[in-house]
Design a protein around this motif. Structure first.
Motif, PDB file in Angstrom:
ATOM      1  N   VAL A 364      -1.116 -14.070  -7.837  1.00 34.19           N
ATOM      2  CA  VAL A 364      -2.465 -13.971  -6.730  1.00 34.19           C
ATOM      3  C   VAL A 364      -2.064 -13.197  -5.532  1.00 34.19           C
ATOM      4  CG1 VAL A 364      -3.724 -15.572  -5.275  1.00 34.19           C
ATOM      5  CG2 VAL A 364      -2.869 -16.323  -7.898  1.00 34.19           C
ATOM      6  N   ILE A 365      -2.928 -12.434  -5.091  1.00 37.11           N
ATOM      7  CA  ILE A 365      -2.781 -11.482  -3.805  1.00 37.11           C
ATOM      8  C   ILE A 365      -3.111 -12.291  -2.766  1.00 37.11           C
ATOM      9  CG2 ILE A 365      -3.254  -9.521  -2.522  1.00 37.11           C
ATOM     10  CD1 ILE A 365      -1.291  -8.913  -4.711  1.00 37.11           C
ATOM     11  N   GLU A 366      -2.429 -12.554  -1.678  1.00 34.90           N
ATOM     12  CA  GLU A 366      -2.978 -13.264  -0.470  1.00 34.90           C
ATOM     13  C   GLU A 366      -2.750 -12.324   0.688  1.00 34.90           C
ATOM     14  OE1 GLU A 366      -0.981 -17.100  -0.081  1.00 34.90           O
ATOM     15  OE2 GLU A 366      -1.254 -17.419  -2.275  1.00 34.90           O
ATOM     16  N   PHE A 367      -3.904 -12.584   1.793  1.00 37.49           N
ATOM     17  CA  PHE A 367      -3.640 -11.855   2.886  1.00 37.49           C
ATOM     18  C   PHE A 367      -3.399 -12.929   4.190  1.00 37.49           C
ATOM     19  CE2 PHE A 367      -7.465 -10.336   0.366  1.00 37.49           C
ATOM     20  CZ  PHE A 367      -6.733  -8.799   0.065  1.00 37.49           C
ATOM     21  N   SER A 368      -2.807 -12.520   5.029  1.00 41.52           N
ATOM     22  CA  SER A 368      -2.483 -13.065   6.403  1.00 41.52           C
ATOM     23  C   SER A 368      -2.412 -12.247   7.554  1.00 41.52           C
ATOM     24  CB  SER A 368      -1.106 -14.067   6.148  1.00 41.52           C
ATOM     25  OG  SER A 368      -0.359 -13.043   5.900  1.00 41.52           O
ATOM     26  N   ASN A 369      -2.794 -12.956   8.549  1.00 41.85           N
ATOM     27  CA  ASN A 369      -2.735 -12.026   9.867  1.00 41.85           C
ATOM     28  C   ASN A 369      -1.599 -12.538  10.763  1.00 41.85           C
ATOM     29  OD1 ASN A 369      -5.018 -10.281   9.504  1.00 41.85           O
ATOM     30  ND2 ASN A 369      -6.428 -11.996   9.928  1.00 41.85           N
TER      31      ASN A 369
END
Length: 369
Positions: A364-369
């Motif tokens: 699973v690819i996850e984005f965060s800032n």
């Protein structure tokens, strides 16, 4: 001694005044009919997020009929005393709203540039307006007849003509053209895109539109990543002897770590191009009780996962592995890879029965800032 000259300018305003013999139709209640179209959010997939992508007839909206009355012209009692005269067809002019700039003509439709709330001009719009007996006519069109032969209407001076409830101009269709790839989200503010005029003959003048088309909405290119070009990631752990498995649950088979580099390609990242971090996690179809291993079809064999630095990875999605990605481009694209290691391990401490085994997990690819 100074002489002061003064003058008086008198301005006379007449609400809803028209030339009595111009053959123009005007709204009976004095207000222009508004056809307001709200769209979206319309989602543009990563595959389509490129210059030239077109969404044809993306939105249709229909309102109720609206009342107009028509002045007589020279052909229909337009000379004093402006006697009431019957007529049948109504003619229509469809113009782009003032200020719109033509982008291109394509597929029988003119596309006009739209400005979003940031002032960017990523999108252009094509408009078709419903005209009875003509279906949807593409803007612009000039003195288009509704070809009506029934019922008859009566024209007159001022508001003396009969009330006509128009169907034409109460419905429209929108098409969109991408002038540039969408960067995240585009918000189009309330914008007039078309004006419709009506009259009794094929040469009536433009005065006040009977109907206006406005649009407002949102277009989105979601953040999206493709892993391994959409293909299943196959990892072959090779031939392992049962004697290589330890009697200690959780112990890995020595010398059997397999390195895997998985290609990752992401789009729609422009809004977070300076802050985004991209990571990956592992979610086993059947994790071990402590989520330290992926269980397999052999009840005594598990598979342990390690990140690029050799640290153990939990397989319930709670551990994050860093992705090695390029800088996000101005249009929101980035490419890179995720590196991890897989190693067979003893699940129970028992010697496994010799046989083939398999296991399933999701990266699973996850984005965060």
């Amino acid at each position: 001694m100074k002489k002061i000259l003064s003058g008086l300018i008198m301005l006379f305003f007449c609400y809803n005044c028209f030339a009595a013999g111009d053959g123009v139709c005007h709204n009976s209640d004095g207000s222009t009919h508004m056809l307001n179209l709200a769209f979206g959010p319309i989602t543009v997939s990563s595959a389509n997020n490129q210059t030239g992508y077109t969404v044809v007839d993306a939105l249709t909206n229909t309102t109720g009929t609206y009342p107009v009355r028509c002045h007589c012209d020279d052909q229909h009692g337009g000379q004093p005393p402006y006697s009431d005269t019957t007529f049948y067809p109504i003619y229509y002019i469809g113009d782009p709203a003032p200020g719109l700039i033509l982008d291109r003509a394509m597929g029988g439709l003119n596309y006009y540039i739209l400005k979003d709330t940031s002032g960017s001009e990523t999108l252009s719009v094509g408009v078709k307006v419903f005209i009875i007996n003509n279906q949807y006519a593409a803007i612009p069109f000039d003195h288009l007849s509704n070809q009506s032969t029934s019922p008859s209407h009566t024209c007159g001076a001022g508001n003396d003509g009969s009330t006509i409830n128009l169907d034409s101009g109460r419905s429209a269709k929108l098409s969109f053209y991408l002038r540039h790839p969408v960067m995240g989200t585009i918000d189009i503010p309330q914008t007039e895109v078309a004006w419709l005029y009506a009259g009794m003959s094929d040469d009536f003048p433009r005065t006040t539109p009977v109907s206006k088309v406005t649009i407002k909405g949102q277009l989105i290119a979601p953040q999206n990543c493709e892993i391994n070009q959409g293909q299943v990631i196959d990892i072959d752990l090779g031939k392992i002897y049962a004697s290589e498995f330890s009697s200690t649950p959780g112990a890995v088979v020595s010398g059997r770590k397999i390195k895997t580099d998985v290609a990752v390609s992401c789009t729609g990242m422009s809004e977070v191009r300076n802050t985004a971090k991209i990571n990956a996690s592992f979610v086993a179809q059947a994790p071990s009780a402590d989520a330290s291993m992926v269980t397999t079809s052999n009840p005594d064999v598990g598979v342990k996962i390690y990140d690029r630095d050799g640290s153990p990875v939990r397989v319930d999605g709670s551990s994050l592995m860093p992705a090695d990605m390029s800088a996000i481009s101005l249009v929101g694209n980035t490419n890179g890879s995720v590196t991890f290691y897989s190693a067979p391990a003893s699940l129970t401490g028992n010697k496994p029965t010799p046989n083939t085994f398999d296991a399933w997990a999701t990266l699973v690819i996850e984005f965060s800032n």
